[in-house]
Design an enzyme around this catalytic site. Structure first.
Site, PDB file in Angstrom:
ATOM      1  N   GLU A  96      -2.816   5.668   3.675  1.00  0.00           N
ATOM      2  CA  GLU A  96      -2.385   5.256   2.333  1.00  0.00           C
ATOM      3  C   GLU A  96      -3.079   6.138   1.308  1.00  0.00           C
ATOM      4  OE1 GLU A  96      -4.190   1.542   1.098  1.00  0.00           O
ATOM      5  OE2 GLU A  96      -2.650   1.186  -0.446  1.00  0.00           O
ATOM      6  N   ASN A 111       3.039   2.747  -5.095  1.00  0.00           N
ATOM      7  CA  ASN A 111       2.189   3.136  -3.974  1.00  0.00           C
ATOM      8  C   ASN A 111       3.167   3.375  -2.829  1.00  0.00           C
ATOM      9  OD1 ASN A 111       0.344   3.379  -1.908  1.00  0.00           O
ATOM     10  ND2 ASN A 111      -0.927   1.642  -2.588  1.00  0.00           N
ATOM     11  N   LYS A 147       5.232   0.214  -1.594  1.00  0.00           N
ATOM     12  CA  LYS A 147       4.419  -0.960  -1.247  1.00  0.00           C
ATOM     13  C   LYS A 147       4.863  -2.197  -2.033  1.00  0.00           C
ATOM     14  CE  LYS A 147      -0.516  -2.186  -0.862  1.00  0.00           C
ATOM     15  NZ  LYS A 147      -1.895  -1.587  -1.055  1.00  0.00           N
ATOM     16  N   GLU A 201      -4.524  -2.417  -8.236  1.00  0.00           N
ATOM     17  CA  GLU A 201      -3.191  -1.950  -7.842  1.00  0.00           C
ATOM     18  C   GLU A 201      -2.105  -2.587  -8.697  1.00  0.00           C
ATOM     19  OE1 GLU A 201      -4.141  -1.860  -3.168  1.00  0.00           O
ATOM     20  OE2 GLU A 201      -2.224  -0.985  -3.710  1.00  0.00           O
ATOM     21  N   CYS A 223      -0.866  -0.928   3.889  1.00  0.00           N
ATOM     22  CA  CYS A 223      -2.098  -1.666   3.685  1.00  0.00           C
ATOM     23  C   CYS A 223      -1.946  -3.182   3.569  1.00  0.00           C
ATOM     24  CB  CYS A 223      -2.830  -1.088   2.470  1.00  0.00           C
ATOM     25  SG  CYS A 223      -4.580  -1.458   2.539  1.00  0.00           S
ATOM     26  N   ASN A 278      -6.406   1.427   2.957  1.00  0.00           N
ATOM     27  CA  ASN A 278      -7.715   1.690   2.337  1.00  0.00           C
ATOM     28  C   ASN A 278      -8.324   0.311   2.097  1.00  0.00           C
ATOM     29  OD1 ASN A 278      -7.491   4.645   0.222  1.00  0.00           O
ATOM     30  ND2 ASN A 278      -6.204   4.186   1.956  1.00  0.00           N
TER      31      ASN A 278
HETATM   32  N1  ING Z   1      -6.520  -2.877   0.356  1.00  0.00           N
HETATM   33  C1  ING Z   1      -6.921  -4.121   0.897  1.00  0.00           C
HETATM   34  C2  ING Z   1      -6.070  -4.586   2.064  1.00  0.00           C
HETATM   35  O1  ING Z   1      -5.155  -5.401   1.951  1.00  0.00           O
HETATM   36  C3  ING Z   1      -7.489  -6.473   0.518  1.00  0.00           C
HETATM   37  C4  ING Z   1      -7.063  -5.179  -0.143  1.00  0.00           C
HETATM   38  C5  ING Z   1      -8.579  -6.503   1.407  1.00  0.00           C
HETATM   39  C6  ING Z   1      -6.798  -7.597   0.238  1.00  0.00           C
HETATM   40  C7  ING Z   1      -8.933  -7.708   2.022  1.00  0.00           C
HETATM   41  C8  ING Z   1      -7.150  -8.828   0.841  1.00  0.00           C
HETATM   42  C9  ING Z   1      -8.221  -8.871   1.731  1.00  0.00           C
HETATM   43  O2  ING Z   1      -6.415  -4.150   3.154  1.00  0.00           O
HETATM   44  C10 ING Z   1      -5.294  -2.437  -0.032  1.00  0.00           C
HETATM   45  N2  ING Z   1      -5.231  -1.165  -0.483  1.00  0.00           N
HETATM   46  O3  ING Z   1      -4.303  -3.142   0.004  1.00  0.00           O
END
Ligand code: ING
Length: 315
Positions: free
Chosen positions: A47, A107, A124, A143, A173, A198
């Site tokens: 990503e 994205n 996304k 985001e 992601c 990420n």
């Molecule tokens: N990053 C994270 C993901 O979904 C996240 C944000 C992390 C959301 C943990 C909820 C819990 O892996 C991206 N870029 O979406």
């Protein structure tokens, strides 16, 4: 006739805010060449593979973030990745920040076939985080500030662009945390879902959440999505310490049984591969997940009729 593919993940180590696009492209080209030399038919990059994970940075004026976006794909900077892939006869998945001619921001990811043609584009859908600066958080995840939700749905392409006929899908992601992502592609008979992520090693709202739990959630979502839709899943991380912000790795290739076929070992640029046979997706689709035989859609209405949860009906 088996439909074998050599599938590679090109995991990206950290990309610092100060790193140039050229330097980052150089790294992607090195991994593409490495994967091709090991026989890869397709390489899954991550990503936002061309830049640092810039949604962690707040800008009052969104125009200050414009330089993180690609206004065309391919473009003078990325053309050499397309050219190298075509020269090596390798297809790829690439995630990047897209600015459309109409000024929209997404994205985005693309699938490119072995001749360098873009087979499909995905934007996304599930944008995590928040749109405004949140002082309560230990770091920002903006985001929702810098991207619009994807407007292309979850398409699946029937293509032989990687050398064998395959039903190819993509996501990005946070999409992997939502079972609807995988199921909508499963209902289109997807056989290989490619994605990048990420993912911060910390929870900006719960400092006590362990990195082990977050890595578990990553594997859980990928393995469940693969198993419940009888599809291969290939997930490429951007990882390591970006300007003081750590993201975990564990990029992996998952079989339609949900089993892990390959996992990265480092938090750097790393290529892993697996030889897969897309025909191995068939058994799940005609047995435990034969959707036509087993699903009861007359009971699933709430999934698309309402967005948030409501209290249960009182008895
Ligand atoms: N990053 C994270 C993901 O979904 C996240 C944000 C992390 C959301 C943990 C909820 C819990 O892996 C991206 N870029 O979406």
């Amino acid at each position: 006739m088996p439909r074998t593919l050599t599938l590679a993940i090109a995991q990206s180590g950290p990309v610092q805010k100060a790193d140039s696009r050229e330097a980052t492209l150089d790294r992607l080209c090195v991994m593409l060449r490495d994967a091709a030399q090991q026989g890869a038919d397709v390489v899954v990059f991550t990503e936002l593979a061309l830049t640092t994970f810039f949604p962690r940075w707040y800008a009052e004026d969104r125009a200050e973030m414009a330089h993180w976006f690609e206004t065309a794909m391919p473009n003078p900077n990325t053309q050499r990745l397309f050219d190298l892939a075509r020269e090596l006869g390798v297809g790829f998945y690439l995630g990047y920040a897209e600015q459309t001619p109409q000024g929209q921001h997404f994205n985005t990811s693309i699938i490119v076939d072995k001749t360098g043609n873009i087979i499909g584009k995905y934007r996304k859908v599930h944008l995590p985080g928040h749109a405004d600066f949140d002082p309560e958080r230990s770091f920002q995840h903006l985001e929702k500030r810098y991207f619009e939700p994807g407007d292309l749905g979850f398409p699946v392409w029937a293509s032989d662009g990687f050398g064998v006929p395959a039903n190819l899908g993509m996501c990005i992601c946070n999409d992997r945390r939502w079972p609807e992502t995988f199921r909508v592609m499963g209902l289109q008979s997807v056989e290989l879902i490619m994605l990048g992520y990420n993912t911060p090693s910390q929870n900006s709202q719960a400092a006590d959440e362990s990195i082990e739990l977050r890595k578990f959630h990553n594997r859980l979502t990928l393995q469940a999505g693969a198993y419940q839709n009888a599809t291969f899943v290939a997930a490429a991380a951007k990882c390591g310490n970006e300007d003081g912000h750590h993201m975990f790795a564990e990029s992996c290739i998952v079989a339609p049984t949900g089993e892990l076929l390959a996992v990265t070992k480092t938090e750097e640029d790393e290529v892993i591969l697996a030889q897969i046979d897309l025909d191995d997706t068939a058994f799940g689709k005609v047995s435990v997940f034969d959707f036509a035989r087993h699903r009861r859609i007359e009971h699933y209405g709430l999934i698309t009729e309402q967005t948030g949860a409501t209290p249960p009906k009182s008895i």
